[in-house]
Motif scaffolding. Structure first.
Motif, short mmCIF file in Angstrom:
data_model
loop_
_atom_site.label_atom_id
_atom_site.label_comp_id
_atom_site.label_asym_id
_atom_site.label_seq_id
_atom_site.Cartn_x
_atom_site.Cartn_y
_atom_site.Cartn_z
N PRO A 96 58.02 75.08 -17.23
CA PRO A 96 58.43 74.00 -18.18
C PRO A 96 57.81 72.91 -17.20
N VAL A 97 57.49 71.74 -18.04
CA VAL A 97 57.40 70.07 -17.39
C VAL A 97 58.41 70.06 -16.59
N THR A 98 58.22 69.05 -15.43
CA THR A 98 59.34 68.72 -14.58
C THR A 98 59.40 67.10 -14.65
N LEU A 99 60.51 66.67 -14.72
CA LEU A 99 60.68 65.13 -14.83
C LEU A 99 61.49 64.81 -13.62
N TRP A 100 61.17 63.96 -12.71
CA TRP A 100 61.85 63.54 -11.55
C TRP A 100 62.04 62.00 -11.48
N ASP A 123 66.22 65.95 -10.19
CA ASP A 123 65.25 66.66 -11.19
C ASP A 123 66.11 66.36 -12.14
N ASP A 124 65.63 65.49 -13.50
CA ASP A 124 66.37 65.44 -14.70
C ASP A 124 65.95 66.27 -15.80
N THR A 125 65.04 67.27 -15.56
CA THR A 125 64.30 67.99 -16.64
C THR A 125 65.38 68.67 -17.33
N ALA A 126 66.53 69.27 -16.86
CA ALA A 126 67.35 70.22 -17.97
C ALA A 126 68.08 69.40 -18.66
#
Length: 578
Positions: A462-466, A70-73
């Motif tokens: 929030p949108v999540t980027l994996w 999880d790179d979202t933050a």
């Protein structure tokens, strides 16, 4: 959306006679203990499990899930799709290259919040990094989804922006800048609640034929008609014009939530499939396929054509040839009763049967979280996330709002394709189990490392980027298989060769992918076509162009990114940089 009932006269019974839960994928591990002999035995076993190419590179065995981080933050993407009833559906993301650097950028719907454009600043193989590009042209409110498309054939990507209200066509002007071209192109923006979009090119036309899928009418109790928009060929005085004619209603409308133009029969003719929300059907509502012929009013396929009535809570469409016959299967998301349809062998019309049970792809209920009520599925997308040469399937999930007869803890599925054609659940092994209600998504290689990443849009979260790290870890990604990403280029007006088929021959199998605009749930992609090759030493590739011309077979070497233009005898390697 509503209560689950018997939903399709076209269902195929499970040959085992009962419904069943998909098996969960299992990672194989070995414990190295004891003597040197035991260690050597384990090493040999691992080589057998992984498979080794002739050059000594070992890849994972087929059918295992990759791991995602999880790179979202730290990604720079901080965005929420928000809103009450008028935004229960929608929540899409468009992935496309708006600055011509090869990396996919993002345009994310916001509902009552402004939509947002994010430029990709990731390094090759690095963590996912984005930078917001703020502009009143793109930061529109009431956006439900977006689809990238090169409308005017200038090789700069444009955007069809869908809204609950007036739709907007944004013309790309380069370097991630846009201008509103809705009026310039003569497109009626309408005032409907629009969530679906698809487009195709008719030979001889300078502009695409486009479909806008409408949901509810102004009364919020009945369905609005979707519309077809075709190019003008001449003005009143007979001079050629570069614009569109008046919108043609696709009536009756049954609350469309996804649309897809596809050459479903491989005859070179592309018709329009609409999946519709049964909750708001008028009497006798159903799924629809429209016969689209140039110069002729659209016509619905019916039972005389072989089209079988089907009633579901249709949310999204994904297509992919799974059976190897060259014709795409169609996955339809719904509430509880998802469908995987395959064209009948020998069918002369659009006669489909459901093979979801046979392929373990029903995903009717949550696999984790303890909720036993039926699921609510939204965005489906076929993609080979582990690069083993067998296509996988992402299905986003999430309760509409507070429907007590459907699961509230409803994590998205990541179905991993197996060599025998079935799917097994891989989300837990992949590490992506989350319980925020999800909507649109994209499966795209965002950092150009040859592994597919994921963007998932959630409702009011929030949108999540994996980031895909394969069989490795955050700090040490490991490829699970070989892959090639293909960018297909044609002359104007259809510069992205929409309607073409890309065929990749690997060992004794041929993987076929249709290039389309549409499907999903409010979410469109344009750019690299990612194809997993497993442990194969070599592969051959060719393109069947939209007009039916078939290009030559070309060998794909060790280049992970290649471009193919009409007339090429071999693919052109592309380098994403250091």
């Amino acid at each position: 959306m509503g209560r689950v009932t018997d939903s399709a006269a076209a269902d195929e019974p499970d040959e085992r006679g009962h419904a069943h839960e998909p098996e969960r994928s299992r990672r194989r591990t070995a414990l190295v203990v004891g003597t040197v002999a035991a260690v050597l035995a384990v090493v040999v076993a691992i080589v057998v499990v992984l498979g080794t190419r002739s050059d000594g590179v070992a890849y994972s065995e087929p059918g295992l899930a990759p791991h995602f981080v999880d790179d979202t933050a730290t990604s720079g993407v901080d965005h929420v799709y928000d809103g009450d009833f008028d935004f229960f559906v929608g929540g899409g993301v468009a992935t496309f290259d708006c600055d011509d650097d090869g990396f996919s950028d993002l345009y994310v719907a916001g509902g009552t919040d402004p939509a947002a454009l994010y430029r990709n600043r990731s390094e090759v193989g690095g963590e996912l990094r984005f930078e917001q590009v703020e502009s009143p042209v793109t930061d529109l409110d009431r956006v439900t989804g977006a689809y990238p498309i090169d409308v005017d054939g200038d090789s700069i990507v444009d955007l069809a922006v869908l809204r609950n209200g007036s739709n907007v066509m944004l013309r790309g002007t380069g370097d991630c800048t846009f201008e509103d071209a809705t009026e310039t192109w003569g497109i009626d923006p309408g005032d409907d609640w629009t969530v679906a979009f698809s487009a195709t090119w008719t030979p001889g036309d300078r502009l695409p034929t486009m479909a806008f899928g409408s949901y509810l009418a102004d009364d919020r109790e009945s369905c609005a008609d979707s519309v077809l928009v075709r190019p003008n060929t001449s003005s009143a005085d007979g001079a050629e014009v570069a614009g569109f004619g008046p919108a043609e209603p696709l009536s009756p409308g049954y609350c469309t939530l996804s649309a897809l133009f596809s050459d479903w029969s491989r005859t070179g003719e592309r018709d329009l499939r609409l999946t519709n929300d049964r909750h708001y059907y008028h009497r006798d509502g159903s799924e629809q396929m429209w016969r689209i012929v140039p110069g002729v009013p659209p016509r619905l396929y019916d039972e005389q054509d072989g089209w079988l009535p089907l009633q579901i809570w249709g949310m999204g469409i994904a297509s992919q040839d799974l059976t190897g016959d060259g014709r795409p299967e169609v996955f339809l998301t719904s509430q509880g009763d998802n469908k995987l349809q395959s064209l009948d062998e020998g069918a002369t019309g659009p006669t489909y049967r459901d093979i979801a049970l046979r392929r373990d792809a029903t995903v009717q209920r949550p696999y984790a979280g303890g909720d036993v009520l039926p699921s609510t599925a939204w965005h489906p997308e076929f993609a080979d996330v582990n690069d083993d040469g067998f296509v996988d399937l992402l299905v986003t999930k999430g309760n509409v709002e507070a429907q007590t007869d459907h699961a509230m803890r409803d994590p998205s599925n990541l179905l991993i394709g197996q060599p025998d054609g079935t799917f097994v659940e891989g989300a837990e092994d992949a590490g992506i189990v989350r319980y925020e209600p999800s909507r649109g998504a994209s499966v795209t290689d965002l950092n150009l490392d040859g592994m597919l990443d994921m963007v998932i849009v959630h409702r009011r979260s929030p949108v999540t980027l994996w980031r895909n790290v394969g069989s490795g870890t955050d700090d040490a990604p490991v490829r699970m298989g070989r892959s090639v990403a293909v960018r297909v280029r044609d002359a104007a007006p259809n510069t992205d060769a929409i309607g073409a088929w890309v065929e990749v021959r690997v060992d004794d199998r041929t993987i076929q992918r249709e290039i389309t605009i549409g499907g999903g749930h409010g979410s469109g992609e344009l750019g690299w076509i990612h194809l997993g090759l497993g442990a194969a030493d070599r592969a051959d590739i060719r393109v069947q162009w939209p007009d039916g011309e078939v290009g030559p077979w070309m060998e794909v070497g060790d280049d992970p990114f290649v471009e193919i233009r009409r007339g090429d005898d071999e693919p052109t390697p592309w380098n994403p940089g250091p």
